[in-house]
Structures are given as structure tokens and as C-alpha cells.
Scaffold this active site. Structure first.
Site, mmCIF file in Angstrom:
data_model
loop_
_atom_site.group_PDB
_atom_site.id
_atom_site.type_symbol
_atom_site.label_atom_id
_atom_site.label_comp_id
_atom_site.label_asym_id
_atom_site.label_seq_id
_atom_site.Cartn_x
_atom_site.Cartn_y
_atom_site.Cartn_z
ATOM 1 N N SER A 470 0.830 -1.205 0.000
ATOM 2 C CA SER A 470 0.000 0.000 0.000
ATOM 3 C C SER A 470 0.868 1.261 0.000
ATOM 4 O O SER A 470 1.746 1.424 -0.842
ATOM 5 C CB SER A 470 -0.953 -0.045 1.193
ATOM 6 O OG SER A 470 -1.951 0.943 1.088
ATOM 7 N N ASP A 556 -9.329 -3.084 -6.858
ATOM 8 C CA ASP A 556 -8.903 -2.393 -5.640
ATOM 9 C C ASP A 556 -9.389 -0.939 -5.692
ATOM 10 O O ASP A 556 -9.009 -0.175 -6.563
ATOM 11 C CB ASP A 556 -7.372 -2.442 -5.541
ATOM 12 C CG ASP A 556 -6.850 -1.943 -4.203
ATOM 13 O OD1 ASP A 556 -7.585 -1.215 -3.513
ATOM 14 O OD2 ASP A 556 -5.707 -2.285 -3.857
ATOM 15 N N HIS A 601 -7.986 -4.983 -0.867
ATOM 16 C CA HIS A 601 -6.802 -4.138 -0.993
ATOM 17 C C HIS A 601 -5.526 -4.939 -0.764
ATOM 18 O O HIS A 601 -4.622 -4.935 -1.586
ATOM 19 C CB HIS A 601 -6.901 -2.981 -0.003
ATOM 20 C CG HIS A 601 -5.729 -2.048 -0.044
ATOM 21 N ND1 HIS A 601 -5.235 -1.532 -1.230
ATOM 22 C CD2 HIS A 601 -4.948 -1.545 0.937
ATOM 23 C CE1 HIS A 601 -4.213 -0.739 -0.959
ATOM 24 N NE2 HIS A 601 -4.009 -0.737 0.343
#
Length: 638
Positions: A470, A556, A601
Site C-alpha cells: 500500500s 482495488d 486491498h
């Protein structure tokens, strides 16, 4: 704090060294509520480890792909139970409400629920409060009743799109708190647990830069807040009927460089879970006499796992590290002592070492690192190194147990966790020093950490790998542009790589919410120019890069796939151009873009992803992976 998301996590170590994570589990009354197979079940507390349970709801009725229970809440009189259900390939969730009777039946279901709590009104009727999430934004609060007096109404909407809303029931169930927050500011409203239909009471109107969280005990509010100097968390209290900020009295302050991980309130004690100078502590505050007992926890421990506990006499929790499964500890208030779970001692305690070192960044700031390696490793300079980094949102680098990390250490790898600025390991200021126009501090910290590791004899650039997920991808991508010679290979998962274009697109669900972290390049030229200096996508150039493996997810919503694909294409073009200019014999790095289906995610437990990443690292470093995959099968149930 995300207190509404607390679930009890139990880890069991099997004789074959397998492990299994049990999903959400809640004790209420004399029963334990949990997931068994594809069903929501309950059993009597003393029979919770047997197969003697009652099926309350079959998750297959929802027609979801591999559903699991994420959170459970039981109504005060056990007339109803509510459960939030998700799937591994999506962040969307459904909240079901089951009526508990001789033949349990699903009373209602609500889509896209984030947080939810039960209270009981003056008529002894159960009321479910829940928040509704749309496009990753959580702005609406609803309340619902069931049975003969069924109703469902929205009663609060947050109009500022940069804020999100979550619910938390105080430990004594006296108040339901509506928490309205963005990255730097919060506001809390109280709903009286005895009169839930009355209008909520505002504790303190939001003040930019002031965060606060609320607990309750004996008609007093205990407020964890950063108000005042220094702007780190401190504990304050005030009477529940005079909640405004001018009435807050300082009760307890933290040491410098301290991160407050969590707070738990008991009848006569308040327990603070802390991280200070990269070590874990528990502070037990006696509320009758204001006494404080500080307990330094074992040096191997890197993280807490909180326990949903209703026992007023004990405070249980678990400690874990990336290479050691969680271990139970209990603080017993009557004895004033901390007790640890007895039984089989994990052999990793004798076969590995954990070191805590510091690197000096360019501006002289000390950056903590946590390092793991085998005790009997010789000539560490020739061992492969896997560096971890995050450095965003004031969040700590994840240091929960991961079996693949354990296997790497057993196979001779060195693991290094770099707690750079932008994260939260040393408190709120540590985050502030690594966001907005100080984001480059995190990059300087990461560079200093890797150079320090090499300088102290831990591996070398040709054996050094780097991993992040991320927002951690920002620092990794930036380092690949500025100092690619420090690395041999990189693995990224759902990485944030195109900061500038993402933050200029206000149609994306999280752009407005994240302006406090990255800045507003659309309206602030200073922010725009600063982001251009470090944005991974913007700074790709023809040069030698480390090999990169990227795992991305097709749908995502947090990190759009388009930005990752654009990054990979531009990187390949730069590598190709550099190879042409370099001439024959140049070994170009590999760029692997692995696009997985689904809308989640990050899927932490994906065996396919874990296998692909480890295989990539071993191949890039020219290492034999036979033994590592054999050992991995002991932990992961392929």
C-alpha cells in the site's frame, strides 16, 4: 484506535507446527459466539472447545464466495446477535441480525455496514446502531429495532467528505460514542446507553489538529487526547455531565517517543498498552489511588493482540513478533502481577536473535530498526536481507506473526524492520515529521537504515531485498529511483506509486480524506512541486533498477489498478532505454506485474501471493528454494 473493530484472535500451534487463525469470537452471558465452518454458532462457555454447538445461521444463504465473520455483537439480553460478514476478495460487508430463539432466524440484513453496536432503551427494546459505508467513505449513522416494532432510520450524516464515522461502546456499556475523524482531527458525540432515542451530546466540537477518544467509568469520562503541549497523547478526565474541553483535567502523561497502542478500562484500573523506544510496555493505573505500575514486556515482543475481555479481575492480551506466534499474558489486578501462558516454549526463542538498532538520518534524527536473524549464523555479510518499511498515516509497521517470515529466518535470512518517520512508532510527532512537505524525511530514513545495516555487517547490496504494501510503496518506489544500487530485488503489494495524479483526482473515493497526509496538489502549488520530488511514477528515469515484483488487485478501490499498470509500463520503457544505451551483456532487471482478481486491498494470508513472492526473491538472488518451500508447508495449509 479502531476500537470498534477489536475481535479476539486465537492462534493454535499444532504438533506439526501448523497454525490456524480463528475468526471473530465473542463471549456474552454464558455463551461463546463464533464461526464454525460456514456457520455462525454458539456454545456454552465451558464447551467452547468441543463440537457441541448450536447453529444460528448458515453463511451460505448469503450466496457469497468464501464468506467469513469479521465481527460479532450480541444484544444486551441475548435476544439478538449481529454479525458482519465479508469475503476475502472484497472490502464490502453485510451485517446480519439473527433472532435467538428455539429456532434461530435471520431477522434482517444490512449491506455495507462498517461499525455496529447494541444498546437497550427505556422500554427494554434492543436498538442496533450502525454506520453505512459507501465508496470507502463512512458518513451515515443509522439505528434499527426489530420484532413487532420494526424500524430503521438514519439519524446522523457527516457532511465533510474528509471525515469518516465509527461507533464505539464504552467498556461499561454506559455510552455509545459516535466518533468523527480525519487523519488529524476528531469530534465525539455521546449517546446515552439508557436513553438511546435522546439527541446525542457533543463532548467537544472539532478543533483542527486535536484528536481525542473517550472511555467512561463511574460518571467520569477518561479522554485520550493530544490537546496541549507536547502534542502527544495524554490521559485526561472530566465529569460526564460537563464534557467540554475547558473541564478536562490532566490525569496521566506519557514519556517522550511513546506510542499509545490501546487503552482498556476496568472497574478500578485503567490499562495503557504502550510502545516506547521500540519496546513494549503495559502501564496499570490504579483509579482509586492514582498509582501507576509500568511493566516492561519481553524484548522479543513486537506487537499486541488485544482481547475482548469482560472479566473485571483480569486483563488478558497476547504478544507476538513477525517470527513468533502469539503468546497469552494476563495481568491479575488482585495479585498485581503479570502471568504468562505456560506450556511448550517455541524453539525460535533459542534459534534466533532480535536486535534493536538505530540509524542516523541526514538531519541527525535517530531511526529505530528491529532485526531478526538465526543465532548460529556466521558471516552475516553474506546472508540475504529482507527490509520492511511503511512510513505513512501514523501507522506502525506491521509486525504480527507471519509464517513465511519465520521460514525465511530459519533458512538463514536477515529480516530488518525500519520504523521511519511518517509511521507512528514514536508517537504523533513521528508521523507529523514524515507527512505533507516532510515526506522526504521518510525516504532519507529508509536510505540511512539500509546503509547502516550494510555498514554494520548485515548483508550487502547484491543480497538486499525490500518489501512494502500500500502506502509503503511510495518510499520503496522513491528509493528505487534515487538509490537503486542499494537493492537487488523488491516485492510490492497493492502499492501506491502515482501520488501526484491520484491526489489530483477528486473523483477517487479517498482523495479528499487523504489531503492531510499527502497535501493538495490541485490547489497548492507548493504541495504539487513537493510531491513531484518524490512521487515514484514521476521520477522514473533510464537507469539500472532492482528487479520488482508487484501484486495488484483488479478491483482495488484504495489503490486504483490504472496507476500501478502505468507505473509498470513506464518502468519497463526506462529499463529498455537504459539497456540500449548500456550495450551488449547488460542484464536487465525483471519487472513482474501479477494482477489478482477481486476487490480487496491487501490479502495477507494468500498462499498464492506468498509463494510467488518468495519464489521471485530466491530466483533473483540465485538461491536454492527447495528447503524453504518444504518448511513453509509445515505452516501453511496448502
Amino acid at each position: 484506535m479502531d476500537a470498534f473493530e477489536k475481535v479476539r484472535t486465537r492462534l493454535e500451534t499444532q504438533p506439526q507446527e501448523e497454525y490456524e487463525i480463528i475468526n471473530a469470537e465473542v463471549k456474552h452471558g454464558g455463551f461463546v459466539y463464533y464461526q464454525e465452518g460456514c456457520c455462525l454458532v454458539r456454545s456454552k462457555d465451558e464447551e467452547a472447545d468441543n463440537d457441541n454447538y448450536e447453529v444460528l445461521f448458515n453463511l451460505e444463504e448469503l450466496k457469497l464466495e468464501q464468506p467469513f465473520i469479521d465481527c460479532i455483537r450480541v444484544a444486551p439480553d441475548e435476544k439478538y446477535v449481529a454479525a458482519k460478514i465479508r469475503t476475502e476478495d472484497s472490502e464490502a460487508s453485510t451485517c446480519i441480525v439473527v433472532k435467538l430463539s428455539d429456532q434461530p432466524v435471520m431477522e434482517a440484513s444490512f449491506p455495507n455496514v462498517s461499525s455496529f453496536e447494541w444498546v437497550k432503551d427505556e422500554e427494554e427494546e434492543d436498538v442496533l446502531f450502525y454506520t453505512f459505508q459507501r465508496n470507502l467513505r463512512c458518513n451515515d449513522v443509522y439505528r434499527a429495532t426489530f420484532g413487532d416494532n420494526k424500524r430503521n432510520e438514519r439519524f446522523y450524516t457527516e457532511k465533510d467528505p474528509s471525515y469518516f464515522v465509527f461507533l464505539y461502546l464504552t467498556k461499561d456499556s454506559r455510552f455509545l460514542t459516535i466518533n468523527i475523524m480525519n487523519k488529524t482531527t476528531s469530534e465525539v458525540w455521546l449517546i446515552d446507553g439508557l436513553s438511546p432515542w435522546d439527541p446525542p451530546v457533543l463532548i467537544q466540537k472539532r478543533i483542527h489538529g486535536v484528536l481525542y477518544y473517550v472511555e467512561h467509568r463511574d460518571d467520569e469520562l477518561y479522554i485520550l487526547t493530544n490537546v496541549g503541549e507536547p502534542t502527544e497523547f495524554k490521559l485526561m478526565r472530566t465529569a460526564a455531565d460537563t464534557p467540554a474541553i475547558m473541564n478536562w483535567d490532566l490525569f496521566f502523561t506519557m514519556k517522550r517517543n511513546t506510542k499509545v497502542v490501546d487503552l482498556d478500562m476496568f472497574k478500578d484500573h485503567c490499562v495503557l498498552f504502550l510502545k516506547h523506544s521500540n519496546l513494549l510496555y503495559v502501564n496499570v493505573i490504579g483509579l482509586a489511588d492514582d498509582s501507576v505500575r509500568s511493566l516492561k514486556l519481553p524484548p522479543w515482543a513486537c506487537g499486541f493482540i488485544m482481547d475482548t475481555n469482560s472479566d473485571p479481575k483480569n486483563c488478558p492480551f497476547q504478544l507476538c513478533s513477525p517470527i513468533r506466534p502469539p503468546k497469552y499474558y494476563t495481568y491479575k489486578f488482585a495479585e498485581g502481577k503479570l502471568f504468562e501462558e505456560t506450556g511448550h516454549e517455541d524453539p525460535i526463542t533459542k534459534t534466533s536473535r532480535v536486535l534493536r538498532l538505530e540509524a542516523k538520518s541526514k538531519d541527525g534524527k535517530s531511526v529505530p530498526m528491529t532485526i531478526f536473524h538465526k543465532t548460529d549464523s556466521e558471516d552475516l555479510q553474506k546472508k540475504p536481507l529482507l527490509v520492511h518499511v511503511y512510513g505513512a498515516y501514523g501507522m506502525d509497521l506491521k509486525m504480527n506473526f507471519r509464517p513465511e517470515r519465520r521460514v525465511l529466518v530459519d533458512d538463514g535470512w536477515i529480516l530488518a524492520y525500519c520504523h521511519v518517520r511518517g509511521g507512528g512508532e514514536l508517537g504523533l510527532q513521528w508521523h507529523a515529521d514524515g507527512r505533507l512537505t516532510k515526506k522526504l524525511n521518510g525516504l532519507a530514513d529508509l536510505e540511512a537504515c539500509i546503509k547502516t545495516l550494510h555498514g554494520q555487517g548485515f548483508s550487502q547490496p547484491s543480497l538486499t531485498t525490500l518489501t512494502a504494501f500500500s502506502a509503503g510503496g511510495v518510499l520503496v518506489g522513491a528509493l528505487c529511483n534515487s538509490n537503486p544500487e542499494l537493492l537487488r530485488a523488491v516485492t510490492l503489494e497493492a502499492p501506491f506509486l502515482d501520488v501526484l495524479n491520484t491526489m489530483m483526482d477528486t473523483t477517487l473515493p479517498l482523495t479528499l480524506e487523504e489531503l492531510e497526509e499527502w497535501g493538495n496538489p490541485s490547489s497548492d502549488e507548493k504541495h504539487k512541486n513537493y510531491i513531484k520530488r518524490y512521487c515514484p511514477y514521476q521520477n522514473i528515469k533510464p537507469q539500472h533498477y532492482p528487479s520488482i515484483h508487484i501484486t495488484a488487485y483488479e478491483n482495488d478501490e484504495r489503490v486504483p489498478l490504472k496507476g500501478i499498470v502505468n507505473y509498470a509500463e513506464k518502468l519497463n520503457e526506462a529499463i529498455t532505454e537504459h539497456a540500449k544505451n548500456t550495450g551488449e551483456g547488460y542484464q536487465a532487471p525483471n519487472v513482474v506485474l501479477d494482477i489478482q482478481p477481486g476487490g480487496n486491498h491487501v490479502i495477507e494470508d494468500s498462499h498464492k501471493k506468498i509463494t510467488a513472492q518468495i519464489k521471485f526473491l530466491y530466483e533473483e538472488l540465485g538461491l536454492d528454494s527447495t528447503s524453504v518451500f518444504e518448511n513453509l508447508k509445515k505452516y501453511l495449509k496448502f
